[in-house]
Scaffold this active site. Structure first.
Site, PDB file in Angstrom:
ATOM      1  N   HIS A  28       0.840  -1.192   0.000  1.00 44.03           N
ATOM      2  CA  HIS A  28       0.000   0.000   0.000  1.00 44.03           C
ATOM      3  C   HIS A  28       0.867   1.230   0.000  1.00 44.03           C
ATOM      4  O   HIS A  28       2.036   1.202   0.430  1.00 44.03           O
ATOM      5  CB  HIS A  28      -0.968   0.005   1.193  1.00 44.03           C
ATOM      6  CG  HIS A  28      -0.335   0.343   2.501  1.00 44.03           C
ATOM      7  ND1 HIS A  28      -0.203   1.641   2.973  1.00 44.03           N
ATOM      8  CD2 HIS A  28       0.226  -0.447   3.457  1.00 44.03           C
ATOM      9  CE1 HIS A  28       0.387   1.619   4.158  1.00 44.03           C
ATOM     10  NE2 HIS A  28       0.668   0.372   4.480  1.00 44.03           N
ATOM     11  N   CYS A  29       0.323   2.330  -0.523  1.00 45.64           N
ATOM     12  CA  CYS A  29       0.995   3.625  -0.465  1.00 45.64           C
ATOM     13  C   CYS A  29       0.156   4.527   0.436  1.00 45.64           C
ATOM     14  O   CYS A  29      -0.518   4.056   1.343  1.00 45.64           O
ATOM     15  CB  CYS A  29       1.181   4.206  -1.863  1.00 45.64           C
ATOM     16  SG  CYS A  29      -0.357   4.462  -2.774  1.00 45.64           S
ATOM     17  N   MET A  30       0.134   5.824   0.158  1.00 50.97           N
ATOM     18  CA  MET A  30      -0.585   6.749   1.022  1.00 50.97           C
ATOM     19  C   MET A  30      -2.096   6.560   0.969  1.00 50.97           C
ATOM     20  O   MET A  30      -2.790   6.721   1.964  1.00 50.97           O
ATOM     21  CB  MET A  30      -0.258   8.184   0.624  1.00 50.97           C
ATOM     22  CG  MET A  30       1.136   8.619   1.015  1.00 50.97           C
ATOM     23  SD  MET A  30       1.394   8.557   2.785  1.00 50.97           S
ATOM     24  CE  MET A  30       0.123   9.671   3.342  1.00 50.97           C
TER      25      MET A  30
END
Length: 571
Positions: A28-30
């Site tokens: 996952h990222c932001m």
């Protein structure tokens, strides 16, 4: 209760992406849950978009489910746990029956289904299930589902265009820095709090502690960049971190190169990136006897470390060779490049801030679509490392403000199109927080004109912030990643926090207002309003093609999509 909600979201997503055995990676990222998908045909896009917690889906090098800031960090661990449990209980998927072939032929990958008439309809035609498409009968996208389908088609077409070696390399560079964003944000906010306490003269005994907390990560960011670089490019991560650590080692100040003493941190993240890339190449030579691109050379093929000595010689040679090149070459060169980047950014905004901001704010979203925005990530990080903040991010954040203003105008311009208005209402909160994909690919880009007018809003917002930079009121951000309202805690400049905050807020207001006015007055032709301004259950204008009764909406054609006037949508 929050854990139950996050687990329920994860449990709802898992079967819609084909189950645990259809996943090759989870990250996952932001704002997004990023999944590696084995068989794309098992993913149920529309069902995913219908989930309350899902803000949208984006298909790139991974399948990305937009959950929003905060939520994605809580859902991902639950999703990983459920996927691990499911792998131990799910039976392996049954292989698909292979079509009979005449003679030895390469098998068609399962992710490349045979083209259908709907998928191969030429531009300017509307595909109808069960019937041949007739030229000249393009149906304007009048519902949120059709806009989403057209936006997905645009995204898929742009993805294929972006699969060039340079853009794929830039994507891998971005993958190095994305995992660092949470630490940049956390330390950036602590730095902002520390600056506020310092200016107010409050808690003087706590200020040094907060300074250490805020600066500790940045002092060692080169090590993390080296670690991630080696991991991304197939080397041993800890060796990448080891050679990058040379750059920040205090004792490097006793070394002289090119007639001058080196300084700890000289070269920064760019030097660490180059050092780790070299380490990966040296390590691969030690183990495989070849440098990338020299696999056909017999001479190179005979030179390799014996397997019995690999555990001793490979890491030693990797650190020694790369370390020497880093000290007596890369640190100096990368330091000069980093200094030039900082000087150019400062000169650009000091002498042409308004014009530069107008261009950057207006062209940022097209850069995103072309995949070139990823080249800015190392530049942002270099500026933060040098100056404590990046002056480019607040300007680029204005592009999202233009999208929000344009979406509000679309909402007001189409009072009778309940489907599109519902999409906008659900996507606007995320848009205000800087998550723009649902508005871009679900509303403005498929409509065509509103995307252009939204970019105009971003241009004016960027020009406003750039103008204040030119006048001496620098507006920057202490971290990368957040945008929109989420950037407020991270703004920093050469004036007081309040002044910097007000300038950034006014820039957002200019972006919202310009995007709204440009879209409201110039985003729709009279024919577009006639075609789009009705409820999805109402009959369409004469001469348009609609799907057969009971059939799902036809997918967007694979050719260059157009909005109702036939103007090519940028992309």
């Amino acid at each position: 209760m929050p854990e139950d909600k996050n687990r329920a979201t994860a449990a709802a997503i898992l079967p819609l992406v084909g189950g645990a055995r259809n996943l090759t990676s989870i990250a996952h990222c932001m704002t997004r849950l990023r999944l590696g998908i084995q068989d794309r045909s098992l993913v149920q896009d529309e069902a995913l978009k219908a989930l309350p917690a899902v803000l949208g889906v984006v298909e790139d090098d991974t399948y990305q489910i937009v959950l929003g800031p905060g939520a994605v960090a809580r859902v991902t661990p639950e999703f990983e746990r459920l996927a691990e449990q499911a792998r131990s209980t799910e039976p392996p998927p049954e292989p698909k029956a292979a079509a009979p072939t005449a003679g030895p032929r390469a098998a068609t990958p399962p992710s490349s289904p045979e083209p259908t008439p709907e998928a191969t309809a030429p531009p300017g035609t509307a595909a109808t299930p069960g019937a041949s498409a007739q030229p000249g009968t393009t149906a304007p996208p009048a519902t949120a589902e059709e806009l989403a389908a057209q936006g997905a088609a645009l995204k898929a077409r742009q993805k294929s265009r972006n699969a060039t070696p340079v853009k794929l390399f830039l994507r891998r560079i971005a993958n190095i820095f994305v995992p660092l964003i949470p630490a940049l944000i956390g330390c950036g906010i602590v730095a902002g709090i520390n600056g506020l306490l310092t200016n107010l003269g409050w808690l003087p005994s706590v200020v040094p502690a907060l300074a250490a907390i805020a600066s500790g990560f940045m002092s060692l960011i080169a090590v993390f960049v080296g670690y991630n670089t080696a991991k991304e490019f197939g080397g041993t991560p800890i060796l990448g971190g080891a050679v990058a650590a040379i750059i920040v080692f205090p004792g490097i100040s006793h070394v002289t190169a090119f007639g001058q003493k080196l300084a700890p941190g000289q070269g920064g993240v760019l030097g660490a990136l180059a050092a780790a890339l070299l380490a990966v190449r040296v390590e691969k030579w030690c183990r495989n006897g070849v440098f990338p691109g020299r696999g056909n050379s017999r001479a190179w093929g005979r030179v390799r470390v014996p397997e019995a000595l690999d555990v001793l010689l490979t890491p030693t040679l990797t650190v020694l060779v790369t370390g020497l090149v880093t000290i007596f070459g890369l640190m100096f060169v990368a330091g000069e490049v980093s200094t030039a980047i900082g000087a150019f950014a400062g000169w650009l905004l000091a002498h042409g801030g308004a014009f530069a901001g107008f261009v950057l704010g207006g062209l940022f979203l097209p850069l995103v679509m072309l995949g070139l925005h990823q080249a800015l990530i190392p530049i942002h990080t270099t500026l933060i490392e040098q100056q404590g903040y990046t002056v480019l991010l607040p300007i680029l954040a204005m592009a999202g403000a233009g999208q929000v203003g344009a979406a509000i105008a679309v909402y007001l311009r189409l009072p009778r199109n309940g489907s599109i208005r519902t999409t906008i209402k659900s996507a606007l909160p995320a848009g205000f927080l800087g998550v723009g994909e649902p508005l871009i690919y679900g509303v403005s880009l498929p409509l065509g004109r509103p995307f252009i007018t939204a970019c105009l809003g971003g241009a004016f917002g960027g020009g406003f912030v750039g103008l204040f930079n030119q006048l001496g009121d620098t507006v920057g951000s202490t971290a990368i990643g957040p945008s929109g309202w989420a950037l407020f805690p991270l703004v920093k400049g050469n004036q007081s926090f309040t002044t910097t905050l007000v300038v950034y807020a006014l820039g957002l207001a200019v972006g919202y207002l310009t995007g709204f006015l440009a879209t409201f007055f110039f985003g729709f032709s009279r024919q577009m309003r006639t075609d789009l301004n009705h409820d999805s259950d109402s009959p369409r204008s004469p001469g348009t093609t609609t799907p057969a009764a009971g059939a799902p909406p036809a997918p967007a054609p694979s050719g260059t999509p157009t909005h109702p006037e036939g103007v090519h949508i940028p992309g």
